[in-house]
Each structure stands twice: as C-alpha cells, then as structure tokens.
Motif scaffolding. Structure first.
Motif, PDB file in Angstrom:
ATOM      1  N   GLU A   3       1.081  -1.096  -0.128  1.00 13.39           N
ATOM      2  CA  GLU A   3       0.126  -0.018   0.081  1.00 13.39           C
ATOM      3  C   GLU A   3       0.929   1.411  -0.057  1.00 13.39           C
ATOM      4  N   TYR A   4       0.403   2.157  -0.742  1.00 12.84           N
ATOM      5  CA  TYR A   4       1.133   3.435  -0.763  1.00 12.84           C
ATOM      6  C   TYR A   4       0.617   4.522   0.289  1.00 12.84           C
ATOM      7  N   ALA A   5       1.456   4.649   1.510  1.00 11.09           N
ATOM      8  CA  ALA A   5       0.682   5.781   2.526  1.00 11.09           C
ATOM      9  C   ALA A   5       1.613   6.679   2.596  1.00 11.09           C
ATOM     10  N   GLY A   6       1.178   7.670   2.837  1.00 16.39           N
ATOM     11  CA  GLY A   6       1.907   9.172   3.089  1.00 16.39           C
ATOM     12  C   GLY A   6       1.051   9.763   4.329  1.00 16.39           C
ATOM     13  N   ARG A   7       2.070  10.293   5.355  1.00 17.87           N
ATOM     14  CA  ARG A   7       1.675  10.888   6.417  1.00 17.87           C
ATOM     15  C   ARG A   7       0.175  10.468   6.702  1.00 17.87           C
ATOM     16  N   GLY A   8       0.097   9.163   7.013  1.00 13.26           N
ATOM     17  CA  GLY A   8      -1.179   8.768   7.727  1.00 13.26           C
ATOM     18  C   GLY A   8      -2.425   8.442   6.604  1.00 13.26           C
ATOM     19  N   THR A   9      -2.220   8.969   5.243  1.00 19.97           N
ATOM     20  CA  THR A   9      -3.362   8.975   4.335  1.00 19.97           C
ATOM     21  C   THR A   9      -3.073   7.588   3.390  1.00 19.97           C
ATOM     22  N   ALA A  10      -3.930   6.832   2.919  1.00 21.54           N
ATOM     23  CA  ALA A  10      -3.730   5.877   2.131  1.00 21.54           C
ATOM     24  C   ALA A  10      -3.771   6.473   0.749  1.00 21.54           C
ATOM     25  N   LEU A  11      -2.798   6.644   0.021  1.00 19.48           N
ATOM     26  CA  LEU A  11      -2.602   7.292  -1.427  1.00 19.48           C
ATOM     27  C   LEU A  11      -2.863   6.179  -2.552  1.00 19.48           C
ATOM     28  N   SER A  12      -2.647   4.999  -2.201  1.00 16.75           N
ATOM     29  CA  SER A  12      -3.149   3.894  -2.931  1.00 16.75           C
ATOM     30  C   SER A  12      -3.458   2.683  -2.138  1.00 16.75           C
ATOM     31  N   THR A  13      -4.618   2.101  -2.043  1.00 16.27           N
ATOM     32  CA  THR A  13      -5.015   0.966  -1.220  1.00 16.27           C
ATOM     33  C   THR A  13      -4.603  -0.240  -1.957  1.00 16.27           C
ATOM     34  N   HIS A  14      -4.058  -0.286  -3.088  1.00 17.30           N
ATOM     35  CA  HIS A  14      -3.689  -1.643  -3.741  1.00 17.30           C
ATOM     36  C   HIS A  14      -2.165  -1.660  -3.872  1.00 17.30           C
ATOM     37  N   PRO A  15      -1.451  -2.788  -4.000  1.00 20.40           N
ATOM     38  CA  PRO A  15       0.049  -2.928  -4.301  1.00 20.40           C
ATOM     39  C   PRO A  15       0.442  -2.049  -5.634  1.00 20.40           C
ATOM     40  N   VAL A  16       1.359  -1.309  -5.113  1.00 20.69           N
ATOM     41  CA  VAL A  16       1.997  -0.363  -6.143  1.00 20.69           C
ATOM     42  C   VAL A  16       3.562  -0.615  -6.606  1.00 20.69           C
ATOM     43  N   ALA A  17       3.984  -0.156  -7.571  1.00 23.67           N
ATOM     44  CA  ALA A  17       5.282   0.007  -7.869  1.00 23.67           C
ATOM     45  C   ALA A  17       5.708   1.381  -7.919  1.00 23.67           C
ATOM     46  N   GLN A  18       7.063   1.711  -7.585  1.00 23.08           N
ATOM     47  CA  GLN A  18       7.554   3.073  -7.421  1.00 23.08           C
ATOM     48  C   GLN A  18       8.920   3.080  -7.996  1.00 23.08           C
ATOM     49  N   LEU A  19       9.348   4.242  -8.546  1.00 24.16           N
ATOM     50  CA  LEU A  19      10.629   4.233  -9.045  1.00 24.16           C
ATOM     51  C   LEU A  19      11.187   5.603  -8.468  1.00 24.16           C
ATOM     52  N   ARG A  20      12.422   5.507  -8.092  1.00 20.88           N
ATOM     53  CA  ARG A  20      13.281   6.850  -7.499  1.00 20.88           C
ATOM     54  C   ARG A  20      14.381   6.809  -8.128  1.00 20.88           C
ATOM     55  N   VAL A  21      14.867   7.774  -8.708  1.00 17.61           N
ATOM     56  CA  VAL A  21      16.162   8.030  -9.187  1.00 17.61           C
ATOM     57  C   VAL A  21      16.721   9.426  -8.580  1.00 17.61           C
ATOM     58  N   GLU A  22      18.013   9.312  -8.148  1.00 22.82           N
ATOM     59  CA  GLU A  22      18.615  10.395  -7.401  1.00 22.82           C
ATOM     60  C   GLU A  22      20.075  10.584  -7.908  1.00 22.82           C
ATOM     61  N   ARG A  23      20.580  11.833  -8.235  1.00 27.38           N
ATOM     62  CA  ARG A  23      21.995  12.298  -8.805  1.00 27.38           C
ATOM     63  C   ARG A  23      22.657  13.301  -7.835  1.00 27.38           C
ATOM     64  N   ASP A  24      24.067  12.966  -7.437  1.00 23.63           N
ATOM     65  CA  ASP A  24      24.537  13.938  -6.514  1.00 23.63           C
ATOM     66  C   ASP A  24      25.447  14.884  -8.036  1.00 23.63           C
ATOM     67  N   ILE A  25      24.886  15.753  -8.044  1.00 19.40           N
ATOM     68  CA  ILE A  25      25.251  16.783  -9.310  1.00 19.40           C
ATOM     69  C   ILE A  25      26.836  17.639  -9.222  1.00 19.40           C
ATOM     70  N   ARG A  26      27.137  17.776  -7.881  1.00 17.09           N
ATOM     71  CA  ARG A  26      28.287  18.254  -7.517  1.00 17.09           C
ATOM     72  C   ARG A  26      28.972  17.858  -6.329  1.00 17.09           C
ATOM     73  N   ILE A  27      30.022  17.434  -5.903  1.00  8.63           N
ATOM     74  CA  ILE A  27      30.554  16.845  -4.805  1.00  8.63           C
ATOM     75  C   ILE A  27      31.709  17.543  -4.441  1.00  8.63           C
ATOM     76  N   ASP A  28      31.927  18.120  -3.317  1.00 10.05           N
ATOM     77  CA  ASP A  28      32.977  18.913  -2.887  1.00 10.05           C
ATOM     78  C   ASP A  28      34.173  18.175  -2.872  1.00 10.05           C
ATOM     79  N   ALA A  29      35.194  18.964  -2.873  1.00  9.08           N
ATOM     80  CA  ALA A  29      36.507  18.202  -3.368  1.00  9.08           C
ATOM     81  C   ALA A  29      37.017  17.506  -1.944  1.00  9.08           C
ATOM     82  N   ASP A  30      36.477  17.648  -0.605  1.00  8.48           N
ATOM     83  CA  ASP A  30      36.857  17.181   0.596  1.00  8.48           C
ATOM     84  C   ASP A  30      35.725  15.999   0.847  1.00  8.48           C
ATOM     85  N   GLY A  31      34.698  15.993   0.166  1.00 13.18           N
ATOM     86  CA  GLY A  31      33.881  14.859   0.166  1.00 13.18           C
ATOM     87  C   GLY A  31      32.734  15.114   1.302  1.00 13.18           C
TER      88      GLY A  31
END
Length: 236
Positions: free
Chosen positions: A39-67
């Motif tokens: 189930e997709y729930a957010g902040r106590g609310t059911a945003l989908s009561t059925h099984p769901v598939a989700q995709l997240r993609v994230e990128r570090d677009i600049r990393i400091d020299a010291d990490g």
C-alpha cells in the motif's frame, strides 16, 4: 478541505530545472531504486490501497573536493488515487547536503509534486533537516498543501540494529494545516502518524514489514493507512 484551483496552472519551473540537472550533469553519482509496496501511504493517508510499484532516481550533481557535501536532485514516480480517481504522481526534488562531523549533517531543498490527469492537487514544499547518527528530523513547509492551504509537517525518523541482519526503523510525523485552526469545531490541531518496521537487506534488496497507527486522513474521501504494511526495494 477541497483543492484550490488558484494553484492549478502554476508553472513547474522547479521540475524543469531538476530534470535538466539530472540529464545534464557531467560529474557525480547516480542511484536508483524500484520498490513494490502492499500500500502507498503518506503522512497517515492511504494514497493507494492496492499494491503499487514505485521508481526513484537520484543524482549527486556536484561533490565537494573534501567529500563533505554535495548538491543533489532526484525524481520519484508512483500511481496514486485522489478524489476517487486513479492518477500518476511525479515528484522532483533538489537540495544541498553537508556533513558537519562524523555523525552530524544537515540538508535543505525543495520538492514539487505533480499529479497527472488532475493538476488541482499539485503542490510544492520547502524543507530543512538535520541527521545525528541514526536519528533524523526534517521540517516541511508548503504554501498550498495539495493545492489548498499552508501547512507544516515535522518528520522524525530513527533506526536501531537488532542484530547483524535486522534493524528496527521508527517514524513519527506531525502535520499542521494552518487555516484549519479557524474552521469548524473539532477540525483544528495537528495530525500525527506513527510507524514501526523491521528492515533487512538481502544483497541489493531491502525488505520491510511494518505496523502503523491508523490516524485521521487529511484528504477528504481518502482512506486511513492500513495498520500492516510490507515492501521490497531493489537498488541499482
């Protein structure tokens, strides 16, 4: 609470900027995860009561020299049900994360949430938070939460190892919509959501089984989140 059409046609400049960063950044690291949820729930609310598939993609677009710090941008997609209609949610976000020591760090940024086929629900948020060891806190502010009213949301998270393979994850959240203080009797005050989950990793797959308090839903016509939930996330 009904969506405010004044925010229906607001241009999604943040979404365009963040997706451009994801596509055009020459340096950095990209991570992604595909999740299956009971189930997709957010902040106590059911945003989908059925099984769901989700995709997240994230990128570090600049990393400091010291990490110690990096700018980042990401996107998230999921099916949802709002106002009795099946919709698609597309969220984009970006911000800055910085370590202040070996166990302390902070981050701040913004998120834009777009609902395909019904833009009345669209909204954006600004957030800032700190993480100390295994504990984290973030404060979110939206000028028009789900296209309606101003809100604050306090998000608290923690994780503690039970043994070498299993850890206990805890979440507590408090949603405070401002204008409801002046609404009908009994409508004011914040809404609390709580969740506990057991988490284990099997190679690149993270498995969770959790229990959450069935609180009051913020969105009219939406169901409260189920008490028992399960998920599997594959990292690649």
């Amino acid at each position: 609470m009904l969506p405010d059409r004044r925010h229906q046609n607001r241009p999604s400049a943040l979404a365009f900027l963040l997706l451009s960063c994801l596509a055009g950044a020459a340096h950095g690291q990209t991570s992604a995860d595909l999740s299956l949820l009971s189930e997709y729930a957010g902040r106590g609310t059911a945003l989908s009561t059925h099984p769901v598939a989700q995709l997240r993609v994230e990128r570090d677009i600049r990393i400091d020299a010291d990490g110690a710090g990096a700018w980042y941008a990401g996107t998230f997609a999921s099916p949802v049900t709002l106002g009795g209609r099946d919709l698609g949610q597309l969220s984009v976000y970006g911000g800055r994360a910085q370590r202040l020591g070996t166990i302390l760090s902070w981050d701040a940024g913004a998120t834009r949430n777009v609902y395909l086929r019904d833009s009345r629900w669209n909204y954006h948020e600004f957030y800032a938070g700190v993480t100390w060891n295994r504990l984290g806190a973030r404060l979110f502010y939206s000028p028009a939460y789900y296209g309606d009213e101003r809100s604050l949301y306090l998000d608290l998270n923690g994780a503690w190892p039970i043994n070498e393979r299993v850890q206990l994850a805890a979440h507590a959240g408090l949603l405070h919509p401002f204008e409801e203080e002046h609404g009908a009797p009994g409508e004011g005050g914040g809404r609390v959501d709580l969740r506990l989950a057991l988490v284990t990793d099997v190679r690149d797959v993270s498995l969770q089984a959790g229990w959450q308090v069935k609180g009051t839903s913020y969105l009219p016509g939406s169901r409260r989140a189920s008490a028992l939930t399960a998920s599997a996330s594959f990292r690649f």
